[in-house]
Design an enzyme around this catalytic site. Structure first.
Site, PDB file in Angstrom:
ATOM      1  N   ASP A   1      64.133  -1.118  -1.449  1.00 35.53           N
ATOM      2  CA  ASP A   1      64.300  -0.544  -2.791  1.00 35.53           C
ATOM      3  C   ASP A   1      62.927  -0.305  -3.428  1.00 35.53           C
ATOM      4  O   ASP A   1      61.901  -0.430  -2.749  1.00 35.53           O
ATOM      5  CB  ASP A   1      65.183  -1.457  -3.663  1.00 35.53           C
ATOM      6  CG  ASP A   1      64.509  -2.784  -3.989  1.00 35.53           C
ATOM      7  OD1 ASP A   1      63.353  -3.007  -3.566  1.00 35.53           O
ATOM      8  OD2 ASP A   1      65.139  -3.597  -4.685  1.00 35.53           O
TER       9      ASP A   1
ATOM     10  N   LYS B   1      70.190   2.140   2.864  1.00 33.01           N
ATOM     11  CA  LYS B   1      69.771   0.967   2.080  1.00 33.01           C
ATOM     12  C   LYS B   1      70.998   0.168   1.615  1.00 33.01           C
ATOM     13  O   LYS B   1      71.085  -1.041   1.798  1.00 33.01           O
ATOM     14  CB  LYS B   1      68.955   1.411   0.855  1.00 33.01           C
ATOM     15  CG  LYS B   1      68.625   0.246  -0.069  1.00 33.01           C
ATOM     16  CD  LYS B   1      67.709   0.663  -1.194  1.00 33.01           C
ATOM     17  CE  LYS B   1      68.381   1.435  -2.281  1.00 33.01           C
ATOM     18  NZ  LYS B   1      68.982   0.658  -3.356  1.00 33.01           N
TER      19      LYS B   1
END
Ligand code: SF4
Length: 207
Positions: free
Chosen positions: A134, A115
């Site tokens: 997220d 991420k």
């Protein structure tokens, strides 16, 4: 309406609703973004921006950050662990050629997962290899019907299959803006701009 056209319509409306949606962390070079991104895990963006405002005046280079004093980031959640990751990552960067511009190079660094690597590649280098997923992205994309999963890797893959690559950079910013403003853990569907295109319109639970 098939899945792709529904998503295209949802995105069109979200872009109109959040025309200034952008990456929330403040930075002015790739090293600063790497540090801010490590600090941002499970920490609000405003807290990170307030901390880095002073931090970036004091620490300029990877060599500086390799000696980071944890008391300089004590407003940040898990600051001891994050200070250690920043020091270790910046020791490696100091000896190499700066912030890597590849997924492999970034994810080898302490404190950097897929991420965060996606965030750094997209926002520091404009290299778009994937979509950073997220907590806002997990919640909002699920409700919008883009995925049936809560697993970030599967969600990312589902989104990449549904959404043209030209949109991958803006999409996380739009979902974060929408997740903060309306599609909160307890959503406000009645005032949502995409409620007539959302399969979870009217949901009351934090799902
Ligand atoms: S209709 Fe409700 S659940 Fe769907 S995106 Fe809007 S706020 Fe979220």
């Amino acid at each position: 309406m098939d899945g792709h056209s529904n998503v295209a319509e949802q995105l069109k409306i979200l872009k109109k609703e959040y025309p200034t949606a952008k990456y929330y962390l403040d930075f002015s070079n790739p090293l600063q973004l790497l540090v801010a991104a490590i600090l941002s895990a499970q920490c609000r963006d405003e807290v990170v921006n307030s901390c880095t405002k002073e931090l970036f005046k004091k620490y300029k280079t990877a060599g500086d950050f390799s000696k980071l004093d944890e008391s300089d980031i004590k407003s940040i959640t898990f600051f001891k662990n994050k200070a250690k990751n920043i020091r270790e990552a910046c020791k490696i960067l100091d000896a190499a050629y700066g912030v890597p511009q590849t997924m492999e190079g970034l994810t080898e660094l302490p404190g950097i997962g897929r991420k965060t690597a996606n965030v750094i590649l997209a926002n520091a280098f404009n290299i778009i290899l994937g979509i950073p997923v997220d907590t806002h992205y997990i919640r909002v994309s699920y409700r919008l019907g883009w995925t049936k999963s809560k697993n970030p890797d599967i969600i990312e893959r589902d989104s990449m299959n549904l959404i043209p690559k030209s949109e991958w950079k803006i999409v996380p910013h739009l979902l974060k803006a929408h997740g903060r403003a309306v599609c909160k853990p307890i959503p406000e569907c009645s005032r949502c701009c995409v409620n007539n295109l959302c399969p979870k319109n009217g949901v009351t639970k934090s799902t």
